[in-house]
Design a protein around this motif. Structure first.
Motif, PDB file in Angstrom:
ATOM      1  N   PHE A   1       8.270   5.970   6.232  1.00  0.00           N
ATOM      2  CA  PHE A   1       7.196   5.669   7.182  1.00  0.00           C
ATOM      3  C   PHE A   1       6.121   4.784   6.546  1.00  0.00           C
ATOM      4  O   PHE A   1       5.569   3.894   7.198  1.00  0.00           O
ATOM      5  N   VAL A   2       5.831   5.015   5.278  1.00  0.00           N
ATOM      6  CA  VAL A   2       4.885   4.170   4.551  1.00  0.00           C
ATOM      7  C   VAL A   2       5.409   2.735   4.529  1.00  0.00           C
ATOM      8  O   VAL A   2       4.665   1.784   4.787  1.00  0.00           O
ATOM      9  N   ARG A   3       6.693   2.586   4.227  1.00  0.00           N
ATOM     10  CA  ARG A   3       7.314   1.261   4.203  1.00  0.00           C
ATOM     11  C   ARG A   3       7.224   0.581   5.566  1.00  0.00           C
ATOM     12  O   ARG A   3       6.869  -0.603   5.668  1.00  0.00           O
ATOM     13  N   THR A   4       7.520   1.334   6.635  1.00  0.00           N
ATOM     14  CA  THR A   4       7.449   0.785   7.991  1.00  0.00           C
ATOM     15  C   THR A   4       6.059   0.253   8.297  1.00  0.00           C
ATOM     16  O   THR A   4       5.904  -0.871   8.781  1.00  0.00           O
ATOM     17  N   VAL A   5       5.038   1.048   8.012  1.00  0.00           N
ATOM     18  CA  VAL A   5       3.658   0.642   8.304  1.00  0.00           C
ATOM     19  C   VAL A   5       3.262  -0.550   7.435  1.00  0.00           C
ATOM     20  O   VAL A   5       2.721  -1.539   7.940  1.00  0.00           O
ATOM     21  N   ALA A   6       3.546  -0.483   6.149  1.00  0.00           N
ATOM     22  CA  ALA A   6       3.149  -1.563   5.241  1.00  0.00           C
ATOM     23  C   ALA A   6       3.795  -2.887   5.646  1.00  0.00           C
ATOM     24  O   ALA A   6       3.140  -3.936   5.609  1.00  0.00           O
ATOM     25  N   GLU A   7       5.057  -2.858   6.031  1.00  0.00           N
ATOM     26  CA  GLU A   7       5.760  -4.085   6.411  1.00  0.00           C
ATOM     27  C   GLU A   7       5.280  -4.628   7.756  1.00  0.00           C
ATOM     28  O   GLU A   7       5.344  -5.826   7.994  1.00  0.00           O
ATOM     29  N   ALA A   8       4.802  -3.750   8.627  1.00  0.00           N
ATOM     30  CA  ALA A   8       4.408  -4.165   9.977  1.00  0.00           C
ATOM     31  C   ALA A   8       2.997  -4.735  10.041  1.00  0.00           C
ATOM     32  O   ALA A   8       2.691  -5.515  10.939  1.00  0.00           O
ATOM     33  N   LEU A   9       2.149  -4.374   9.101  1.00  0.00           N
ATOM     34  CA  LEU A   9       0.748  -4.788   9.167  1.00  0.00           C
ATOM     35  C   LEU A   9       0.587  -6.282   8.888  1.00  0.00           C
ATOM     36  O   LEU A   9       1.175  -6.805   7.947  1.00  0.00           O
ATOM     37  N   PRO A  10      -0.262  -6.937   9.671  1.00  0.00           N
ATOM     38  CA  PRO A  10      -0.499  -8.363   9.451  1.00  0.00           C
ATOM     39  C   PRO A  10      -1.381  -8.638   8.225  1.00  0.00           C
ATOM     40  O   PRO A  10      -1.324  -9.711   7.650  1.00  0.00           O
ATOM     41  N   GLU A  11      -2.194  -7.660   7.856  1.00  0.00           N
ATOM     42  CA  GLU A  11      -3.077  -7.786   6.694  1.00  0.00           C
ATOM     43  C   GLU A  11      -3.392  -6.395   6.177  1.00  0.00           C
ATOM     44  O   GLU A  11      -3.263  -5.406   6.905  1.00  0.00           O
ATOM     45  N   PRO A  12      -3.784  -6.304   4.915  1.00  0.00           N
ATOM     46  CA  PRO A  12      -4.119  -4.982   4.368  1.00  0.00           C
ATOM     47  C   PRO A  12      -5.293  -4.342   5.122  1.00  0.00           C
ATOM     48  O   PRO A  12      -6.180  -5.029   5.608  1.00  0.00           O
ATOM     49  N   LEU A  13      -5.251  -3.028   5.200  1.00  0.00           N
ATOM     50  CA  LEU A  13      -6.314  -2.251   5.836  1.00  0.00           C
ATOM     51  C   LEU A  13      -6.983  -1.378   4.786  1.00  0.00           C
ATOM     52  O   LEU A  13      -6.405  -1.118   3.728  1.00  0.00           O
ATOM     53  N   PRO A  14      -8.172  -0.872   5.076  1.00  0.00           N
ATOM     54  CA  PRO A  14      -8.758   0.129   4.186  1.00  0.00           C
ATOM     55  C   PRO A  14      -7.822   1.340   4.085  1.00  0.00           C
ATOM     56  O   PRO A  14      -7.060   1.627   5.012  1.00  0.00           O
ATOM     57  N   GLN A  15      -7.880   2.036   2.978  1.00  0.00           N
ATOM     58  CA  GLN A  15      -6.953   3.141   2.725  1.00  0.00           C
ATOM     59  C   GLN A  15      -6.947   4.177   3.845  1.00  0.00           C
ATOM     60  O   GLN A  15      -5.901   4.644   4.273  1.00  0.00           O
TER      61      GLN A  15
ATOM     62  N   ARG B   1      -2.381  -6.989  15.127  1.00  0.00           N
ATOM     63  CA  ARG B   1      -1.873  -8.358  14.937  1.00  0.00           C
ATOM     64  C   ARG B   1      -2.747  -9.380  15.650  1.00  0.00           C
ATOM     65  O   ARG B   1      -2.804 -10.537  15.232  1.00  0.00           O
ATOM     66  N   ALA B   2      -3.441  -8.972  16.696  1.00  0.00           N
ATOM     67  CA  ALA B   2      -4.349  -9.865  17.419  1.00  0.00           C
ATOM     68  C   ALA B   2      -5.736  -9.894  16.777  1.00  0.00           C
ATOM     69  O   ALA B   2      -6.621 -10.581  17.261  1.00  0.00           O
ATOM     70  N   GLY B   3      -5.918  -9.122  15.701  1.00  0.00           N
ATOM     71  CA  GLY B   3      -7.204  -9.106  15.016  1.00  0.00           C
ATOM     72  C   GLY B   3      -8.215  -8.146  15.603  1.00  0.00           C
ATOM     73  O   GLY B   3      -9.386  -8.191  15.256  1.00  0.00           O
ATOM     74  N   ASP B   4      -7.774  -7.258  16.483  1.00  0.00           N
ATOM     75  CA  ASP B   4      -8.660  -6.312  17.159  1.00  0.00           C
ATOM     76  C   ASP B   4      -8.544  -4.933  16.516  1.00  0.00           C
ATOM     77  O   ASP B   4      -7.867  -4.047  17.033  1.00  0.00           O
ATOM     78  N   ARG B   5      -9.218  -4.760  15.386  1.00  0.00           N
ATOM     79  CA  ARG B   5      -9.124  -3.494  14.657  1.00  0.00           C
ATOM     80  C   ARG B   5      -9.718  -2.329  15.456  1.00  0.00           C
ATOM     81  O   ARG B   5      -9.160  -1.240  15.476  1.00  0.00           O
ATOM     82  N   MET B   6     -10.853  -2.554  16.132  1.00  0.00           N
ATOM     83  CA  MET B   6     -11.451  -1.483  16.939  1.00  0.00           C
ATOM     84  C   MET B   6     -10.518  -1.084  18.083  1.00  0.00           C
ATOM     85  O   MET B   6     -10.332   0.094  18.367  1.00  0.00           O
ATOM     86  N   GLY B   7      -9.944  -2.077  18.741  1.00  0.00           N
ATOM     87  CA  GLY B   7      -9.000  -1.807  19.823  1.00  0.00           C
ATOM     88  C   GLY B   7      -7.765  -1.080  19.333  1.00  0.00           C
ATOM     89  O   GLY B   7      -7.212  -0.229  20.039  1.00  0.00           O
ATOM     90  N   ALA B   8      -7.329  -1.404  18.124  1.00  0.00           N
ATOM     91  CA  ALA B   8      -6.168  -0.726  17.548  1.00  0.00           C
ATOM     92  C   ALA B   8      -6.474   0.760  17.345  1.00  0.00           C
ATOM     93  O   ALA B   8      -5.649   1.626  17.651  1.00  0.00           O
ATOM     94  N   GLY B   9      -7.672   1.040  16.844  1.00  0.00           N
ATOM     95  CA  GLY B   9      -8.064   2.441  16.665  1.00  0.00           C
ATOM     96  C   GLY B   9      -8.075   3.182  17.986  1.00  0.00           C
ATOM     97  O   GLY B   9      -7.571   4.303  18.097  1.00  0.00           O
ATOM     98  N   GLU B  10      -8.623   2.537  19.013  1.00  0.00           N
ATOM     99  CA  GLU B  10      -8.665   3.172  20.338  1.00  0.00           C
ATOM    100  C   GLU B  10      -7.268   3.354  20.913  1.00  0.00           C
ATOM    101  O   GLU B  10      -7.008   4.315  21.643  1.00  0.00           O
TER     102      GLU B  10
ATOM    103  N   MET C   1       0.847  -1.189   0.000  1.00  0.00           N
ATOM    104  CA  MET C   1       0.000   0.000   0.000  1.00  0.00           C
ATOM    105  C   MET C   1       0.880   1.236   0.000  1.00  0.00           C
ATOM    106  O   MET C   1       2.031   1.194   0.390  1.00  0.00           O
ATOM    107  N   ASP C   2       0.265   2.324  -0.385  1.00  0.00           N
ATOM    108  CA  ASP C   2       0.944   3.609  -0.379  1.00  0.00           C
ATOM    109  C   ASP C   2       0.018   4.635   0.266  1.00  0.00           C
ATOM    110  O   ASP C   2      -1.188   4.408   0.374  1.00  0.00           O
ATOM    111  N   LEU C   3       0.583   5.734   0.678  1.00  0.00           N
ATOM    112  CA  LEU C   3      -0.197   6.828   1.236  1.00  0.00           C
ATOM    113  C   LEU C   3      -1.034   7.436   0.116  1.00  0.00           C
ATOM    114  O   LEU C   3      -0.510   7.732  -0.965  1.00  0.00           O
ATOM    115  N   SER C   4      -2.321   7.611   0.351  1.00  0.00           N
ATOM    116  CA  SER C   4      -3.194   8.201  -0.668  1.00  0.00           C
ATOM    117  C   SER C   4      -2.955   9.708  -0.752  1.00  0.00           C
ATOM    118  O   SER C   4      -2.338  10.316   0.131  1.00  0.00           O
ATOM    119  N   ALA C   5      -3.487  10.301  -1.811  1.00  0.00           N
ATOM    120  CA  ALA C   5      -3.388  11.754  -1.971  1.00  0.00           C
ATOM    121  C   ALA C   5      -4.088  12.473  -0.816  1.00  0.00           C
ATOM    122  O   ALA C   5      -3.595  13.475  -0.295  1.00  0.00           O
TER     123      ALA C   5
END
Length: 182
Positions: free
Chosen positions: A66-80, A108-117, A1-5
């Motif tokens: 920073f984009v590379r760091t986030v992309a490599e760290a994510l366990p699965e793709p996220l919405p943009q 990584r634990a699958g808790d997307r809501m918790g990650a946002g919080e 993924m890349d940072l959107s406009a």
């Protein structure tokens, strides 16, 4: 993924653009669009000035890391929108802090809501709290949902009203019209 406009524009707005070096809210020398010595040359210091083109070039190089760091760290793709929010967070707290953050652990634990919080837990200094709220909102809200809804034109509203009126008039006389709105 890349940072959107949109993500890029939001990050630039959060960071601001300063062409003369300054100390940020925690005393770190900064220049351009949030560039610090931790990101590499040029090393911000008192009296250092750059032009807008240099600021944009430094930002493009910095944000790519920073984009590379986030992309490599994510366990699965996220919405943009969520990915863009995490790049903003990483840009502000740094790659090492992002990699060990509760935000990433929860993803990584699958808790997307918790990650946002968990984004909101990065609340020091107090000056970053509005930024964290913005990143939290960006993480959980698709860009399309955040766009203002256009109010229909008076012509469209009139056309809708006339269509409803024609439908009402076409009802048989023996039908109950007590529910009609006038």
């Amino acid at each position: 993924m890349d940072l959107s406009a949109v993500g890029r524009a939001v990050l630039i707005a959060r960071e601001g653009r300063r062409l003369e070096a300054y100390r940020d809210s925690v005393g770190v020398w900064t220049i351009g669009i949030g560039h610090t010595a931790a990101a590499g040359p040029p090393i911000p210091r008192a009296g250092l000035r750059i032009d807008a083109a240099e600021a944009d070039a430094i930002f493009a190089r910095d944000v790519a890391a920073f984009v590379r760091t986030v992309a490599e760290a994510l366990p699965e793709p996220l919405p943009q929108h969520a990915f863009d929010a995490l790049v903003s967070l990483c840009f502000n707290i740094g790659p090492a802090a992002f990699r060990r953050s509760s935000v990433l652990r929860r993803l990584r634990a699958g808790d997307r809501m918790g990650a946002g919080e968990a984004i909101l837990m990065w609340n020091r200094p107090a000056a970053v709290i509005p930024r964290r709220q913005g990143e939290f909102d960006q993480f959980r809200t698709p860009y399309e949902a955040a766009l203002p809804r256009a109010r229909p034109s008076w012509r469209a509203r009139l056309r809708d009203w006339l269509a409803r009126a024609a439908l009402t008039a076409s009802l048989r006389p023996d039908q109950d019209r007590s529910h009609d709105v006038h």
